[in-house]
Structures are given as C-alpha cells and as structure tokens.
Design a protein around this motif. Structure first.
Motif, PDB file in Angstrom:
ATOM      1  N   THR A 212       0.549  -1.329  -0.131  1.00  0.00           N
ATOM      2  CA  THR A 212       0.135   0.215   0.014  1.00  0.00           C
ATOM      3  C   THR A 212       0.837   1.475  -0.064  1.00  0.00           C
ATOM      4  O   THR A 212       0.442   2.246  -0.871  1.00  0.00           O
ATOM      5  CB  THR A 212      -0.823  -0.013   1.347  1.00  0.00           C
ATOM      6  OG1 THR A 212      -1.851  -1.119   1.087  1.00  0.00           O
ATOM      7  CG2 THR A 212      -1.867   1.113   1.290  1.00  0.00           C
ATOM      8  N   VAL A 213       1.914   1.190   0.871  1.00  0.00           N
ATOM      9  CA  VAL A 213       2.748   2.337   0.719  1.00  0.00           C
ATOM     10  C   VAL A 213       3.794   2.477  -0.387  1.00  0.00           C
ATOM     11  O   VAL A 213       3.629   3.563  -1.214  1.00  0.00           O
ATOM     12  CB  VAL A 213       3.821   2.310   2.058  1.00  0.00           C
ATOM     13  CG1 VAL A 213       4.658   3.584   2.192  1.00  0.00           C
ATOM     14  CG2 VAL A 213       2.750   2.321   3.445  1.00  0.00           C
ATOM     15  N   LEU A 214       4.083   1.611  -0.958  1.00  0.00           N
ATOM     16  CA  LEU A 214       4.890   1.799  -2.388  1.00  0.00           C
ATOM     17  C   LEU A 214       4.327   1.466  -3.338  1.00  0.00           C
ATOM     18  O   LEU A 214       4.752   2.501  -4.239  1.00  0.00           O
ATOM     19  CB  LEU A 214       5.943   0.349  -2.118  1.00  0.00           C
ATOM     20  CG  LEU A 214       6.940  -0.004  -0.924  1.00  0.00           C
ATOM     21  CD1 LEU A 214       7.590  -1.221  -1.124  1.00  0.00           C
ATOM     22  CD2 LEU A 214       8.017   1.296  -1.005  1.00  0.00           C
ATOM     23  N   PHE A 215       3.113   1.160  -3.541  1.00  0.00           N
ATOM     24  CA  PHE A 215       2.542   0.845  -4.793  1.00  0.00           C
ATOM     25  C   PHE A 215       1.283   1.680  -5.131  1.00  0.00           C
ATOM     26  O   PHE A 215       0.611   1.483  -6.026  1.00  0.00           O
ATOM     27  CB  PHE A 215       2.377  -0.598  -5.304  1.00  0.00           C
ATOM     28  CG  PHE A 215       3.645  -1.318  -5.402  1.00  0.00           C
ATOM     29  CD1 PHE A 215       4.664  -1.359  -6.400  1.00  0.00           C
ATOM     30  CD2 PHE A 215       4.109  -2.161  -4.443  1.00  0.00           C
ATOM     31  CE1 PHE A 215       5.852  -1.737  -6.458  1.00  0.00           C
ATOM     32  CE2 PHE A 215       5.143  -2.985  -4.497  1.00  0.00           C
ATOM     33  CZ  PHE A 215       6.121  -2.721  -5.492  1.00  0.00           C
ATOM     34  N   SER A 216       0.865   2.404  -4.101  1.00  0.00           N
ATOM     35  CA  SER A 216      -0.464   3.048  -4.076  1.00  0.00           C
ATOM     36  C   SER A 216      -0.185   4.470  -5.106  1.00  0.00           C
ATOM     37  O   SER A 216      -1.232   5.129  -5.577  1.00  0.00           O
ATOM     38  CB  SER A 216      -1.168   3.132  -2.752  1.00  0.00           C
ATOM     39  OG  SER A 216      -0.163   4.153  -2.105  1.00  0.00           O
TER      40      SER A 216
ATOM     41  N   VAL B 240      -2.373  -4.787  -9.230  1.00  0.00           N
ATOM     42  CA  VAL B 240      -2.968  -5.605  -8.390  1.00  0.00           C
ATOM     43  C   VAL B 240      -3.174  -5.384  -6.871  1.00  0.00           C
ATOM     44  O   VAL B 240      -3.803  -6.098  -6.039  1.00  0.00           O
ATOM     45  CB  VAL B 240      -2.507  -7.156  -8.333  1.00  0.00           C
ATOM     46  CG1 VAL B 240      -2.360  -7.709  -9.774  1.00  0.00           C
ATOM     47  CG2 VAL B 240      -0.927  -7.008  -7.796  1.00  0.00           C
ATOM     48  N   VAL B 241      -2.733  -4.273  -6.577  1.00  0.00           N
ATOM     49  CA  VAL B 241      -2.776  -3.493  -5.413  1.00  0.00           C
ATOM     50  C   VAL B 241      -4.012  -2.661  -5.300  1.00  0.00           C
ATOM     51  O   VAL B 241      -4.140  -1.753  -5.999  1.00  0.00           O
ATOM     52  CB  VAL B 241      -1.442  -2.497  -5.096  1.00  0.00           C
ATOM     53  CG1 VAL B 241      -1.578  -1.966  -3.531  1.00  0.00           C
ATOM     54  CG2 VAL B 241      -0.325  -3.568  -4.897  1.00  0.00           C
ATOM     55  N   PRO B 242      -5.076  -3.120  -4.803  1.00  0.00           N
ATOM     56  CA  PRO B 242      -6.155  -2.338  -4.680  1.00  0.00           C
ATOM     57  C   PRO B 242      -6.312  -0.785  -4.178  1.00  0.00           C
ATOM     58  O   PRO B 242      -6.866   0.076  -4.711  1.00  0.00           O
ATOM     59  CB  PRO B 242      -7.184  -3.077  -3.536  1.00  0.00           C
ATOM     60  CG  PRO B 242      -6.527  -4.496  -3.397  1.00  0.00           C
ATOM     61  CD  PRO B 242      -5.287  -4.224  -3.799  1.00  0.00           C
ATOM     62  N   ALA B 243      -5.291  -0.674  -3.105  1.00  0.00           N
ATOM     63  CA  ALA B 243      -5.014   0.754  -2.639  1.00  0.00           C
ATOM     64  C   ALA B 243      -4.794   1.779  -3.909  1.00  0.00           C
ATOM     65  O   ALA B 243      -5.074   2.892  -3.951  1.00  0.00           O
ATOM     66  CB  ALA B 243      -4.120   0.918  -1.457  1.00  0.00           C
ATOM     67  N   LYS B 244      -4.077   1.305  -4.970  1.00  0.00           N
ATOM     68  CA  LYS B 244      -3.787   2.384  -6.064  1.00  0.00           C
ATOM     69  C   LYS B 244      -4.986   2.738  -6.560  1.00  0.00           C
ATOM     70  O   LYS B 244      -4.932   3.984  -6.971  1.00  0.00           O
ATOM     71  CB  LYS B 244      -2.877   1.491  -6.882  1.00  0.00           C
ATOM     72  CG  LYS B 244      -2.621   2.220  -8.464  1.00  0.00           C
ATOM     73  CD  LYS B 244      -1.917   1.271  -9.407  1.00  0.00           C
ATOM     74  CE  LYS B 244      -1.842   2.058 -10.719  1.00  0.00           C
ATOM     75  NZ  LYS B 244      -1.278   1.227 -11.692  1.00  0.00           N
ATOM     76  N   TRP B 245      -5.953   1.972  -7.026  1.00  0.00           N
ATOM     77  CA  TRP B 245      -7.200   2.248  -7.554  1.00  0.00           C
ATOM     78  C   TRP B 245      -8.088   3.115  -6.791  1.00  0.00           C
ATOM     79  O   TRP B 245      -8.611   4.288  -7.085  1.00  0.00           O
ATOM     80  CB  TRP B 245      -8.096   1.197  -8.247  1.00  0.00           C
ATOM     81  CG  TRP B 245      -7.073   0.156  -9.022  1.00  0.00           C
ATOM     82  CD1 TRP B 245      -6.538  -1.050  -8.738  1.00  0.00           C
ATOM     83  CD2 TRP B 245      -6.404   0.526 -10.026  1.00  0.00           C
ATOM     84  NE1 TRP B 245      -5.862  -1.520  -9.494  1.00  0.00           N
ATOM     85  CE2 TRP B 245      -5.804  -0.514 -10.567  1.00  0.00           C
ATOM     86  CE3 TRP B 245      -6.528   1.479 -10.962  1.00  0.00           C
ATOM     87  CZ2 TRP B 245      -4.992  -0.658 -11.811  1.00  0.00           C
ATOM     88  CZ3 TRP B 245      -5.836   1.664 -12.314  1.00  0.00           C
ATOM     89  CH2 TRP B 245      -5.082   0.562 -12.525  1.00  0.00           C
ATOM     90  N   PHE B 246      -8.152   2.903  -5.338  1.00  0.00           N
ATOM     91  CA  PHE B 246      -8.842   3.669  -4.479  1.00  0.00           C
ATOM     92  C   PHE B 246      -8.212   5.215  -4.258  1.00  0.00           C
ATOM     93  O   PHE B 246      -8.904   6.062  -4.194  1.00  0.00           O
ATOM     94  CB  PHE B 246      -8.846   2.839  -3.076  1.00  0.00           C
ATOM     95  CG  PHE B 246      -9.792   3.688  -2.114  1.00  0.00           C
ATOM     96  CD1 PHE B 246     -11.058   3.889  -2.299  1.00  0.00           C
ATOM     97  CD2 PHE B 246      -9.560   4.583  -0.980  1.00  0.00           C
ATOM     98  CE1 PHE B 246     -11.920   4.692  -1.355  1.00  0.00           C
ATOM     99  CE2 PHE B 246     -10.054   4.935  -0.126  1.00  0.00           C
ATOM    100  CZ  PHE B 246     -11.748   5.149  -0.284  1.00  0.00           C
TER     101      PHE B 246
END
Length: 368
Positions: A295-299, A318-324
C-alpha cells in the motif's frame, strides 16, 4: 435472517468490549491523518537561511524582506564574510544561503542586470533542489515586480498555474493515501484475525455444521468492520475539512459509495488471508507486512509509480489501494464525477469478486 442479525450483533458486542481493538479501529486513523497531514509532508517550510549582503542597498534589503515574508524561509542571521558562512554550514543548522554582490542596486538601475548567488546544503539533494526552486521563484517574482516599469526587448515571462492545489500543500496528496492505508490495514487485519480466532478456538467448525450457512458466517463476521470502517471514513473526512482545511470538492455521497466498495475489497482480502492461515499471529503478520508495504510503495501517494521499473508498474495494478487512491483524488481533490472513475471502480469490483470466489472455495474445502 433473524439468526444473521443476532450473529452480527454478537460480533458488534465482541468488538466494542475489546478496548485494544477499539484503539486500533478509531485511534490509528486519527493518529495517522494528523501525522501525515502535519508532520509527513512533501513541503519544505520554515527553513533557516543566512544572508551575506555585500551591497547593503535598498534593493538587497527589499529582496531580503520578501524572502523573510515567505513561509518557506526564516532569515536566521547575516554573515560578514565567506569564512563565517562556511562555518555556519558546517554546523548543519542552515540549509540555504543567499549572497548579494556589491553594487546590486546599481546594477539593476543602470544595467538592468544583477546577480545573486544561492548556496544550498546538498547533503540532502531533494531538499536542496526544492529550496533552490523556492528561492529562485521569490527572486524571479521580485524581478518581475521591479521590471514592470521597464521596457525589456524580447522578454518572455512564463505564467505558471497549479491546478487543484495552488498552494502546493501536502494534505491533498496524503489524505487520500492515508484513507487507503487506514482502511486497508484495519479491514484486512481485523477480519483476518477475527475469522482465524474462530478457527483456533474450534467454534468455526461448530458454526459450519449448524443450520447457519457458511457464506452467512463469513458475511456476519465482516459486517461490523464495514460499519466501523465507514465511521473511520467520516472521521478522516471531518479531520481533513476542519483541521487540515482540505474541502471535499466532489460528491460526498459518491465518495462514501466508493469507500464502501474499497472496504468490501479489503474485507475480502482479509477473508482470503484467514482462509490460508491457521493462527492469529500469522494472520496479523501477513496483514501488516503483506498489506502495509504494497500500500505504501505501490499506491502512488508516497512514491510515483511512473518512476518504477515496468515490472513493478505491472505489479502495482493488483494493489487495490492504488485504484482507491486514484478514486479519492479524483472525487475529493479534483471534484470529478463517476464518469472519470468508472474504470477504477470496475477494477476494484473485479478484484473483490475474484478474491471472494477463491476464498469461498478454499474455505469450504478446508473445513469440510
């Protein structure tokens, strides 16, 4: 339905009487939004600056006053020679110095040209580069003010506009990221631990052999965290508006709707982790390390994804936090509607469906 409601009530009572859980659920979001909003920011403000003024004329004094009036610099003191300036830099308390040559005002009046020297401590290159840009901008603004009464041939003055964040504050970048981080950690960790706890104590098998359907068991375990996470969303938005002075420019209803979708995605991740683990310690470790770092690195709110190698850019999808994070910025900061975020919404929904299907199949096979 009555059994389902009773089970959800039981989960609420279990959460509310656990003070440590309440501290994580409500204390962590408030602490993180305040820390990220005030302490962790990409702005550099109130940096100490020294002045080596060899001119001591009206022009140099005007420019020094303009620098001191900005929120980026504090004029610490003046030095009399280069040796004093070098000694101050060695102490490590000063990040920047500005040197005015003799005849600074005379050069502006008669030659329409003068130079100042900007010296920065480049042991921290990012800070040095940023402070140099700040100081150069102040000098250029002063030059523009003085040049209004002069006629300069072929003079091109770029006009810079900063959309959505004209003051270049850090909060518009960190608040959406903190929302994604808090919801991801709270929902994933709490859900994974609560379900694994039932497996450790042996009560999960009892529930599965009861008339209560397995899918309802899982849903009833997640409903309390869905509601409590929405309370967290509301508290983060209230802190953003009234403490960090960051208004919601788009639809609040749409923002809450997208938050519900992301919370459900996070709960599904927690279910997936609980299905694959057998102890609370392992579930907590995977939830913290497996979710916190991606979340920290790839959002995208701490490090630009565009600067990463292409394989890591692919992994970030594939990291959901990026899209949110993209969704919250589009609604909250840019004031956009659903037509601008429908792709990100579909991706989050797709991730949720895939993880839920995998989790349910693994869950039935594992406990049958």
């Amino acid at each position: 339905m009555k059994q389902f409601v009773n089970f959800v009530r039981k989960e609420f009572f279990h959460v509310m009487r656990d003070r440590k859980t309440l501290l994580i659920l409500f204390g962590m979001p408030v602490a993180q939004i305040l820390i990220f909003g005030f302490a962790l920011t990409n702005e550099v403000k109130n940096s100490k600056l020294i002045v080596f003024d060899q001119a001591k004329d009206p022009a140099s004094q005007e420019l020094i006053a303009k620098i001191e009036a900005s929120r980026y610099f504090e004029v610490e003191r003046s030095v009399m020679n280069e040796q004093q300036m070098e000694a101050v830099f060695r102490q490590g308390e000063i990040k920047m110095a500005i040197v005015f040559p003799a005849g600074f005002n005379s050069g502006l009046l008669h030659e329409h040209h003068a130079q100042v020297q900007v010296i920065a401590d480049a042991s921290d290159p990012n800070t040095a580069n940023m402070l140099s840009n700040y100081l150069s901008a102040i000098v250029m603004d002063y030059q523009s003010t003085r040049s209004k009464s002069l006629v300069l041939p072929y003079r091109i003055v770029p006009e810079v506009r900063m959309l959505y964040n004209p003051q270049l504050k850090g909060a518009p970048n960190f608040v959406p990221g903190v929302m994604a981080l808090v919801l991801m950690l709270v929902c994933v960790m709490m859900t994974a631990i609560s379900i694994v706890k039932e497996k450790e104590t042996g009560t999960m098998e009892v529930l599965l052999v009861s008339p209560f359907k397995p899918i309802l068991v899982i849903i009833s375990k997640t409903v309390p965290y869905l509601i409590l996470s929405l309370v967290n969303v509301a508290s983060i938005l209230l802190l953003s508006v009234f403490v960090l002075e960051l208004p919601v420019n788009g639809s609040v209803l749409l923002l809450f709707g997208e938050s519900v979708l992301f919370i459900i995605t996070c709960l599904t991740v927690g279910i997936f982790i609980s299905v694959k683990t057998d102890s609370q310690q392992v579930a907590m470790l995977i939830s913290l390390m497996g979710m916190l770092l991606p979340t920290v690195l790839f959002s995208g709110f701490m490090f630009p994804i565009e600067n990463m190698p292409y394989p890591l850019q692919l992994f970030s999808n594939v990291v959901p936090a990026k899209w949110f994070y993209i969704i919250v910025k589009s609604i909250m900061i840019k004031g956009l509607g659903f037509e601008a975020i429908w792709k990100e919404t579909l991706i989050l929904a797709g991730i949720t469906v895939v993880l839920l299907v995998i989790s349910l199949k693994s869950f039935k096979i594992r406990l049958s």
